[in-house]
Design an enzyme around this catalytic site. Structure first.
Site, short mmCIF file in Angstrom:
data_model
loop_
_atom_site.label_atom_id
_atom_site.label_comp_id
_atom_site.label_asym_id
_atom_site.label_seq_id
_atom_site.Cartn_x
_atom_site.Cartn_y
_atom_site.Cartn_z
N ASN A 1 0.14 -0.94 5.53
CA ASN A 1 1.01 -0.15 6.41
C ASN A 1 0.35 -0.19 7.77
O ASN A 1 -0.60 0.56 8.03
CB ASN A 1 1.06 1.32 5.96
CG ASN A 1 1.96 1.56 4.77
OD1 ASN A 1 3.12 1.97 4.91
ND2 ASN A 1 1.43 1.34 3.58
N GLU B 1 -6.11 9.03 7.40
CA GLU B 1 -6.58 8.60 6.06
C GLU B 1 -7.92 9.23 5.71
O GLU B 1 -8.19 9.55 4.56
CB GLU B 1 -6.68 7.08 5.99
CG GLU B 1 -5.32 6.42 5.85
CD GLU B 1 -5.43 4.98 5.43
OE1 GLU B 1 -5.98 4.69 4.36
OE2 GLU B 1 -4.96 4.12 6.21
N ASN C 1 -6.80 6.29 -2.05
CA ASN C 1 -5.75 5.33 -1.72
C ASN C 1 -5.99 4.15 -2.68
O ASN C 1 -6.95 3.39 -2.51
CB ASN C 1 -5.89 4.93 -0.25
CG ASN C 1 -4.74 4.06 0.22
OD1 ASN C 1 -4.04 3.45 -0.57
ND2 ASN C 1 -4.57 3.99 1.53
N CYS D 1 -4.95 -2.83 2.82
CA CYS D 1 -4.72 -2.71 4.26
C CYS D 1 -5.95 -2.96 5.12
O CYS D 1 -6.36 -4.09 5.29
CB CYS D 1 -4.06 -1.38 4.59
SG CYS D 1 -3.33 -1.42 6.23
N LYS E 1 -9.37 2.12 -2.12
CA LYS E 1 -9.64 1.62 -0.76
C LYS E 1 -10.99 2.09 -0.23
O LYS E 1 -11.29 3.29 -0.25
CB LYS E 1 -8.51 2.10 0.16
CG LYS E 1 -8.55 1.57 1.58
CD LYS E 1 -7.26 1.98 2.30
CE LYS E 1 -7.17 1.46 3.71
NZ LYS E 1 -5.87 1.84 4.32
N GLU F 1 0.86 -1.20 0.00
CA GLU F 1 0.00 0.00 0.00
C GLU F 1 0.89 1.25 0.00
O GLU F 1 1.93 1.27 0.67
CB GLU F 1 -0.83 -0.01 1.29
CG GLU F 1 -1.67 1.24 1.53
CD GLU F 1 -2.27 1.31 2.94
OE1 GLU F 1 -1.64 0.84 3.91
OE2 GLU F 1 -3.40 1.83 3.06
N1 CDV Z 1 -3.14 1.58 6.54
C1 CDV Z 1 -4.11 1.00 7.27
O1 CDV Z 1 -5.23 0.80 6.80
N2 CDV Z 1 -3.80 0.67 8.56
C2 CDV Z 1 -4.74 0.13 9.48
C3 CDV Z 1 -4.40 0.50 10.89
C4 CDV Z 1 -4.64 1.94 11.16
C5 CDV Z 1 -5.17 -0.29 11.91
C6 CDV Z 1 -4.82 -1.38 9.40
O2 CDV Z 1 -5.94 -1.91 9.41
O3 CDV Z 1 -3.79 -2.06 9.38
#
Ligand code: CDV
Length: 312
Positions: A197, A146, A110, A172, A127, A47
């Site tokens: 991330n 975000e 994203n 993510c 996303k 990501e």
């Molecule tokens: N980049 C993300 O989406 N990170 C989230 C954190 C903030 C919990 C994740 O679900 O890994």
């Protein structure tokens, strides 16, 4: 004909705020070289793979925010990635911050793409489950903005016929939601590729790092098993300007088993031969949706419990 793909999960170590995109792309190209040596058909990046995880920084100046976004894909910094992978006839998956003008307005997402062996963008995903908050939060140890910098993705969870298989993408936080996999599972997905991330610690609690690592894997393993699909989850890992991100990038089989996993918090390539036909067993037996799903009963159960549903 066998549908075995050699897949490389290309974890990236930390990217400091000051590191240039050229430098990051050079690191990615080194991983492409390693993947080519291992005969990879596909390399999966993470990501927001071209920069530091900038949503941890609070910014008010839109010009400052926009420096983290790509207005073109490929653009001057990423063209080399497209050229080198095409030379090796290797497909790739890339996450980045997308700045796009649509219907006369600027939008920021994203985003992740699938690029085919000939360097053509074959699929795009934006996303949906954006975590965090949109204003500076004094209660947190660090920010996760975000919701401030991105709009919710407007492309749904489609799947694509790609590399002889049926592919889907998510990004993510999406990986934690059963709906993500199910929507793609209902379309017959055979491989879900995703980047993440994820901070090693929780900014709002003392949740232990090993529990967070467990949640990372259990989400992806459950999604894989319950939809009988491969899942390739790739981290950005390590310490970015004092902020630790977890690693643990993994290639997960349709049985839910981890077949390869990164050991470091650095740039690291793991490779697995992924038989897309291995998805058939689950799809034709215990998770044969057409035969065994009972949609009408899910509704009845909700009615009978009388539980008030949370607001939309
Ligand atoms: N980049 C993300 O989406 N990170 C989230 C954190 C903030 C919990 C994740 O679900 O890994």
């Amino acid at each position: 004909m066998a549908r075995v793909l050699t897949v490389g999960a290309a974890q990236l170590g930390p990217i400091q705020k000051a590191e240039s995109r050229t430098s990051v792309v050079n690191r990615m190209l080194a991983l492409v070289e390693a993947a080519n040596d291992k005969g990879c058909d596909l390399i999966v990046f993470t990501e927001l793979s071209l920069t530091t995880f900038f949503p941890r920084w609070y910014m008010e100046d839109q010009a400052e925010v926009d420096q983290w976004f790509e207005a073109e894909m490929p653009g001057p910094d990423t063209q080399a990635l497209f050229d080198t992978t095409r030379q090796y006839q290797m497909a790739f998956h890339l996450g980045y911050a997308e700045l796009i003008e649509e219907e006369g307005e600027l939008h920021r997402y994203n985003t992740a793409i699938l690029v085919d062996r000939d360097g053509q963008i074959a699929g795009k995903y934006r996303k949906v489950h954006l975590p965090g908050h949109d204003e500076f939060d004094t209660e947190r140890d660090f920010q996760h903005l975000e919701k401030r910098y991105f709009e919710v993705g407007n492309l749904g969870f489609p799947v694509w016929r790609f590399l002889d298989g049926i592919f889907g993408m998510c990004i993510c936080n999406d990986r934690r939601w059963p709906e993500t996999y199910r929507v793609m599972g209902l379309q017959g997905v055979e491989m879900v590729v995703l980047g993440y991330n994820t901070p090693s610690t929780n900014s709002q609690s003392d949740e232990a790092p090993h529990v967070r690592a467990f949640h990372n894997l259990i989400s992806m393993q459950a999604g894989a098993y319950q939809n009988s699909t491969w899942v390739v989850g790739v981290a950005k890992a390590g310490c970015e300007d004092g902020h630790d991100l977890m690693g643990g990038s993994a290639i997960i089989a349709p049985t839910g088993e981890v077949v390869a996993q990164c050991r470091t918090l650095d740039d690291e390539l793991i490779v697995a031969d992924c038989d897309l036909d291995a998805t058939k067993f689950g799809k034709e037996t215990i998770f044969d949706f057409a035969r065994h799903r009972r949609i009408e009963h899910y509704g009845l159960i909700t009615e009978r419990t009388g539980v008030e549903l949370p607001p939309e």
